[in-house]
Design an enzyme around this catalytic site. Structure first.
Site, PDB file in Angstrom:
ATOM      1  N   TYR A 185      59.907  33.130  22.534  1.00 27.45           N
ATOM      2  CA  TYR A 185      59.635  32.971  21.115  1.00 27.45           C
ATOM      3  C   TYR A 185      59.179  34.307  20.525  1.00 27.45           C
ATOM      4  O   TYR A 185      59.170  35.327  21.200  1.00 27.45           O
ATOM      5  CB  TYR A 185      58.643  31.827  20.895  1.00 27.45           C
ATOM      6  CG  TYR A 185      59.185  30.493  21.400  1.00 27.45           C
ATOM      7  CD1 TYR A 185      60.465  30.073  21.053  1.00 27.45           C
ATOM      8  CD2 TYR A 185      58.438  29.683  22.240  1.00 27.45           C
ATOM      9  CE1 TYR A 185      60.980  28.876  21.529  1.00 27.45           C
ATOM     10  CE2 TYR A 185      58.949  28.482  22.721  1.00 27.45           C
ATOM     11  CZ  TYR A 185      60.221  28.082  22.360  1.00 27.45           C
ATOM     12  OH  TYR A 185      60.738  26.903  22.827  1.00 27.45           O
ATOM     13  N   GLY A 329      52.122  18.779  32.365  1.00 29.99           N
ATOM     14  CA  GLY A 329      52.949  18.171  31.346  1.00 29.99           C
ATOM     15  C   GLY A 329      53.700  16.978  31.896  1.00 29.99           C
ATOM     16  O   GLY A 329      53.318  15.827  31.720  1.00 29.99           O
ATOM     17  N   ARG A 330      54.785  17.259  32.621  1.00 29.82           N
ATOM     18  CA  ARG A 330      55.637  16.174  33.123  1.00 29.82           C
ATOM     19  C   ARG A 330      54.891  15.198  34.024  1.00 29.82           C
ATOM     20  O   ARG A 330      55.137  13.988  33.977  1.00 29.82           O
ATOM     21  CB  ARG A 330      56.837  16.773  33.860  1.00 29.82           C
ATOM     22  CG  ARG A 330      57.903  17.342  32.932  1.00 29.82           C
ATOM     23  CD  ARG A 330      58.952  18.139  33.674  1.00 29.82           C
ATOM     24  NE  ARG A 330      58.442  19.432  34.095  1.00 29.82           N
ATOM     25  CZ  ARG A 330      59.187  20.352  34.707  1.00 29.82           C
ATOM     26  NH1 ARG A 330      60.458  20.111  34.958  1.00 29.82           N
ATOM     27  NH2 ARG A 330      58.671  21.510  35.051  1.00 29.82           N
TER      28      ARG A 330
END
Length: 376
Positions: A185, A329-330
């Protein structure tokens, strides 16, 4: 009695995390014009009751053009504060510190959601593609549009956008802020020699490529209370011999510390799309060594991420001093009760006593309800 490092509190500035397990920011692609929807509240309600020590709300655009997709959250105007305040209230009512990840997607903006291919928005998309920006007119990959190279004046405007979004985050009730400086990003693209070919004050040497990041760090630090922790997510390595290496990120982390950053959230990759992803060794804890080296050599607290999948592994990261926090996260998506199960797996005598007080209350109430059913 078993002593667990994973379930010890961690204090940064005025915020205390009741344990070291943090919900990683995970994009939900469910926002409308950057605003929170019922989906976000349902998503975060699971984790407010999960026993984690902290949580971070997904990458949130500091400008409308800085969103990854049309479905990403935003904080570019005051009307977006109210919805986010509902999320902070959820977590605070259960004793869990909550932060927000502020982001600008740069040349990876104007993207379709993952289930629509995650590529550049098509001209026929419900929301038309918008102009992307970067340090240089170099596309993310050959299939992506060439971004507009930001001028110094435009860079200054984005620095102020980060600061303004941080002020709104404070108003929304967040306990801490994380700046997204990773995964290809905008901020990462300025840092990486793979994307930054400038020859002005924002490109060339490592120091000049770091300038934008340090300006954002200083601006956000000034915009939030001195008592509020400030995190920064890095891509520790680009997984490309011509890109950023861990030594570059140690140098950056030391400079970020001087600019008021408290914790480095150490991820990796993202600058060159599938080429770089193919070079990332995917195994449990594959990014933990980055967090450990940054912590050791830059003398700054770190958060480890990347396939942390069980309690023993998470305990090992903290116990061996590789990081101060672990972000999942997952695994938390798959098992929102991960913290409780980790405490059980580590054979703590009373798992409910090492989790946030409201989670202990939830466990007690659950047992009361189960007992009531048994009596009927």
């Amino acid at each position: 009695m078993t002593v667990s490092k994973l379930f010890t509190p961690f204090t940064i500035r005025s915020v205390t995390f009741p344990n070291r397990i943090v919900l990683s920011p995970m994009c939900q692609y469910a926002a409308v014009e950057g605003e929170v929807q019922d989906w976000h509240l349902a998503h975060h309600s699971r984790f407010a009751l999960s026993g984690v020590g902290g949580a971070i709300v997904e990458a949130t655009g500091v400008t409308k053009e800085g969103r990854i997709t049309p479905g990403c959250l935003g904080l570019w105007h005051g009307g977006q504060i109210e919805g986010l305040a509902r999320i902070t209230k959820l977590y605070r009512s259960h004793g869990i510190p909550v932060g927000i990840q502020l982001a600008h997607a740069g040349r990876k903006a104007s993207s379709a959601a993952p289930w629509d291919g995650a590529g550049p928005l098509a001209a026929s998309a419900p929301e038309a593609a918008w102009r992307t920006v970067g340090p240089s007119p170099i596309a993310h990959t050959s299939t992506w549009p060439t971004p507009h190279a930001l001028s110094a004046e435009e860079i200054a405007e984005i620095v102020e956008s980060f600061a303004a979004a941080a002020r709104r985050a404070v108003e929304a009730g967040f306990d801490f802020v994380e700046v997204h400086g990773a995964h290809g990003y905008l901020l990462h693209s300025f840092l990486s020699p793979l994307a930054n070919m400038r020859n002005d004050g924002y490109g060339g040497t490592a120091e000049k490529r770091m300038r934008f990041a340090l300006e954002v760090a200083a601006a956000v630090r000034t915009a939030i209370p001195s008592t509020m922790p400030l995190f920064w997510r890095v891509s520790a390595v680009d997984h490309d011999p011509q890109g950023l290496g861990i030594g570059d990120t140690v140098q950056l982390s030391a400079a970020l510390k001087q600019s008021g950053i408290d914790v480095i959230d150490a991820s990796s990759g993202g600058i060159n799309g599938p080429i770089a992803r193919a070079n990332i060794p995917q195994h449990p804890g594959h990014q933990v060594p980055f967090a450990a080296q940054i912590r050791r050599e830059a003398d700054i607290a770190t958060m480890a991420v990347g396939l942390i999948v069980d309690g023993a592994q998470a305990e090992d990261v903290i116990a061996h001093g590789s990081a101060d926090l672990v972000a999942l996260g997952r695994e938390l998506l798959a098992d929102p009760a991960f913290a409780y199960r980790a405490a059980q797996a580590l054979k703590l005598p009373s798992p409910e006593q090492v989790l946030p007080a409201q989670f202990a209350f939830y466990l007690t109430r659950r047992e009361q309800v189960l007992s009531a059913f048994k009596r009927q």
